[in-house]
Write a protein that holds these residues in place. Structure first.
Motif, PDB file in Angstrom:
ATOM      1  N   UNK A  23     124.572 -13.078  50.902  1.00 55.17           N
ATOM      2  CA  UNK A  23     123.716 -13.666  49.834  1.00 55.17           C
ATOM      3  C   UNK A  23     123.401 -15.269  50.309  1.00 55.17           C
ATOM      4  N   UNK A  24     122.323 -15.622  49.886  1.00 57.45           N
ATOM      5  CA  UNK A  24     121.823 -17.134  49.979  1.00 57.45           C
ATOM      6  C   UNK A  24     121.736 -17.631  48.477  1.00 57.45           C
ATOM      7  N   UNK A  25     122.677 -18.655  48.382  1.00 55.46           N
ATOM      8  CA  UNK A  25     122.682 -19.116  47.283  1.00 55.46           C
ATOM      9  C   UNK A  25     121.941 -20.556  47.105  1.00 55.46           C
ATOM     10  N   UNK A  26     120.827 -20.650  46.543  1.00 58.82           N
ATOM     11  CA  UNK A  26     120.121 -21.982  46.130  1.00 58.82           C
ATOM     12  C   UNK A  26     119.714 -22.615  47.565  1.00 58.82           C
ATOM     13  N   UNK A  27     119.666 -21.974  48.503  1.00 55.25           N
ATOM     14  CA  UNK A  27     119.416 -22.642  49.803  1.00 55.25           C
ATOM     15  C   UNK A  27     120.375 -23.313  50.345  1.00 55.25           C
ATOM     16  N   UNK A  28     121.273 -23.292  49.740  1.00 57.19           N
ATOM     17  CA  UNK A  28     122.394 -24.368  50.288  1.00 57.19           C
ATOM     18  C   UNK A  28     123.627 -23.565  50.908  1.00 57.19           C
ATOM     19  N   UNK A  29     123.941 -22.230  50.672  1.00 54.12           N
ATOM     20  CA  UNK A  29     125.079 -21.492  51.091  1.00 54.12           C
ATOM     21  C   UNK A  29     124.760 -20.083  51.367  1.00 54.12           C
ATOM     22  N   UNK A  30     125.113 -19.502  52.551  1.00 55.03           N
ATOM     23  CA  UNK A  30     125.028 -18.212  52.892  1.00 55.03           C
ATOM     24  C   UNK A  30     126.407 -17.919  52.961  1.00 55.03           C
ATOM     25  N   UNK A  31     126.544 -16.496  52.225  1.00 52.94           N
ATOM     26  CA  UNK A  31     127.977 -15.753  52.424  1.00 52.94           C
ATOM     27  C   UNK A  31     127.799 -14.828  53.182  1.00 52.94           C
ATOM     28  N   UNK A  32     128.512 -14.492  54.139  1.00 53.46           N
ATOM     29  CA  UNK A  32     128.548 -13.314  55.078  1.00 53.46           C
ATOM     30  C   UNK A  32     129.553 -12.631  54.859  1.00 53.46           C
ATOM     31  N   UNK A  33     129.244 -11.337  54.505  1.00 52.70           N
ATOM     32  CA  UNK A  33     130.482 -10.090  54.584  1.00 52.70           C
ATOM     33  C   UNK A  33     130.741  -9.424  55.830  1.00 52.70           C
ATOM     34  N   UNK A  34     131.713  -8.605  55.645  1.00 53.48           N
ATOM     35  CA  UNK A  34     131.947  -7.353  56.630  1.00 53.48           C
ATOM     36  C   UNK A  34     131.906  -8.143  58.242  1.00 53.48           C
ATOM     37  N   UNK A  35     132.787  -9.137  58.214  1.00 54.29           N
ATOM     38  CA  UNK A  35     133.038  -9.859  59.461  1.00 54.29           C
ATOM     39  C   UNK A  35     133.765  -9.109  60.269  1.00 54.29           C
ATOM     40  N   UNK A  36     134.941  -8.582  59.689  1.00 56.28           N
ATOM     41  CA  UNK A  36     136.094  -7.809  60.564  1.00 56.28           C
ATOM     42  C   UNK A  36     135.570  -6.711  61.461  1.00 56.28           C
ATOM     43  N   UNK A  37     134.247  -6.192  60.879  1.00 60.53           N
ATOM     44  CA  UNK A  37     133.982  -5.039  61.522  1.00 60.53           C
ATOM     45  C   UNK A  37     132.824  -5.500  62.889  1.00 60.53           C
ATOM     46  N   UNK A  38     132.464  -6.718  62.933  1.00 56.46           N
ATOM     47  CA  UNK A  38     131.531  -7.219  63.940  1.00 56.46           C
ATOM     48  C   UNK A  38     132.124  -7.148  65.445  1.00 56.46           C
ATOM     49  N   UNK A  39     131.284  -6.726  66.153  1.00 56.38           N
ATOM     50  CA  UNK A  39     131.437  -6.587  67.506  1.00 56.38           C
ATOM     51  C   UNK A  39     130.110  -6.811  68.393  1.00 56.38           C
ATOM     52  N   UNK A  40     130.455  -7.633  69.267  1.00 63.12           N
ATOM     53  CA  UNK A  40     129.318  -8.073  70.374  1.00 63.12           C
ATOM     54  C   UNK A  40     128.996  -6.981  71.321  1.00 63.12           C
TER      55      UNK A  40
END
Length: 466
Positions: free
Chosen positions: A132-149
């Motif tokens: 989500x992008x909240x008012x141009x101030x904050x970004x919330x990123x979910x699903x971090x635990x599945x991330x793989x380079x």
């Protein structure tokens, strides 16, 4: 410039249909997260030196339920995923913009806070929220635990995570300077807030001129999805997507692409193509990503038998305009001189892909009375659409020696065996939309195609496609 006060701006979310188990993602051992430890760890030092000091970006990864929807069950992030995720944000978002338009642009428009959660956020309609992008101030990123380079293309991979980042940042840019009204008119009648419905399949969305199912939800999401897909998946991917859609969808998708490119230039003086190229080069250099095979390349056309003939007639004015390889021209003139000396007069050649063999080399010649006939020489052909490599393999025999179309006729065969047989069979060719000087926006683009010798691009030929 239209400025909208930040406290009035909405929260934008990137959603996809869920496919993973909610129970599996939310069943966690809180002891491994050390989420309440305020110590200044090596991770904290890296965030400070790489993101906070240079870009004024705060990263909140210690579990805080109050920074997202408290009505939903969301898992905390695993500590070993934080730096890889934020390195990808740095490499594929912050640095490309910095290189192109400077750090001041980032400090002005980029969100100042990233909040990370381990699981996705589940929604009642069966979709999940990835960011989500909240008012141009904050970004919330979910699903971090599945991330793989190591997973470049998958649902938990680098492209997918950064597509979320660029999607949300596009919303922030649009909050500062609105999307041109012309954009939403392109597919206005086909937006559907119930985008998760069973009737809105990926195929249906594509048929209607959308780059994803979610793009149908509303025009603001459509614009963000177009931007993110173009930047993260690259032009070859997008061209393939357009090429494999319906003619009506192709027109709509190209209009949207044009609007996105124009918006970045007009609103922020950003060359979108340079930004796109920079991001995709970093994907290749840092993460080992590769472009997909170009389904709309000349080699792909050959592989799918979408080419009828390539007509190489050096009397065509196209060669006066764009030129031809000196090596090929000399080969043709030497061949012609040989056949001329035998009382026949070659005029042009063509590679015929419509015949009952893979490729039939057809060379028109005139007899002493001006009658027109052809020499025919049959070949098998091997095409690799990914590398664009083409190999020709001679087929024997030619057939009845008494027929005018027979390549074994004594006045044509010696020249063929000296000049064309070794040239075609002893080289590997690269199939391209030649000449390169014809821009992709020109009316003649893809009206001509040709080949160059793999190890010697100065030796090439091309012709009109029929």
């Amino acid at each position: 410039m239209i400025t909208i006060k930040r406290f009035l701006l909405p929260i934008f979310a990137l959603l996809i249909l869920g496919s993973c188990s909610k129970e599996d993602l939310l069943e966690v051992d809180m002891h491994q997260y050390n989420s309440d430890n305020p110590a200044n760890s090596e991770l904290d030092k890296w965030i400070l030196s790489s993101l906070t000091d240079p870009y004024n970006v705060e990263v909140i990864y210690r579990y805080n339920r109050n920074l997202t929807d408290v009505s939903k069950d969301i898992a905390p992030p695993k500590l070993d995923r934080i730096q890889p995720v934020m390195e990808a944000v740095l490499n594929l978002y912050l640095k490309p913009y910095e290189d192109l338009v400077g750090k001041s642009f980032i400090k002005t428009y980029a969100p100042k806070q990233y909040v990370l959660y381990g699981s996705v956020s589940y929604n009642s309609n069966g979709s999940v929220t990835l960011g989500t992008a909240d008012g141009g101030r904050k970004v919330v990123l979910y699903d971090v635990n599945n991330f793989s380079v190591d997973d470049i293309e998958g649902s938990a991979g680098v492209r997918r995570k950064l597509r979320t980042i660029h999607h949300e940042f596009t919303h922030i840019l649009n909050q500062n300077i609105p999307i041109p009204p012309e954009f939403q008119e392109i597919t206005k009648a086909d937006y559907d807030a119930d985008w998760t419905g069973s009737s809105n399949t990926a195929e249906k969305a594509k048929e209607l001129g959308f780059v994803s199912r979610y793009a149908r939800s509303q025009y603001t999401e459509d614009f963000a999805e177009m931007t993110a897909h173009l930047l993260i998946h690259g032009q070859v991917w997008f061209d393939n997507y357009v090429f494999t859609s319906t003619p009506d969808a192709q027109e709509k998708l190209r209009k949207k692409e044009e609007q996105v490119v124009q918006y970045f230039k007009t609103a922020f003086n950003i060359d979108f193509r340079e930004l796109q190229n920079e991001i995709n080069q970093r994907l290749k250099d840092v993460y080992g990503a590769q472009d997909p095979a170009d389904l709309n390349s000349f080699a792909a056309w050959l592989e799918t038998k979408s080419v009828g003939k390539v007509v190489v007639d050096l009397s065509n004015s196209i060669y006066d305009q764009y030129g031809i390889s000196d090596l090929f021209k000399q080969r043709w003139l030497s061949y012609k001189a040989d056949v001329d000396s035998r009382g026949r007069f070659p005029t042009y050649m063509q590679l015929n892909f419509n015949s009952d063999v893979d490729m039939r080399l057809e060379i028109e010649y005139l007899n002493s009375s001006g009658g027109s006939f052809f020499y025919y020489y049959d070949f098998d052909m091997e095409v690799n659409a990914e590398t664009k490599e083409v190999k020709f393999i001679k087929k024997y025999p030619e057939g009845d020696t008494g027929a005018h179309g027979n390549g074994q006729l004594s006045h044509g065969l010696p020249g063929f065996e000296e000049f064309w047989l070794p040239y075609l069979t002893e080289n590997t060719f690269i199939a391209e939309w030649l000449p390169y000087e014809i821009d992709k926006d020109h009316d003649d683009y893809r009206s001509f195609g040709g080949f160059y010798v793999k190890d010697n691009p100065e030796d090439y030929f091309y012709g009109n496609l029929e």
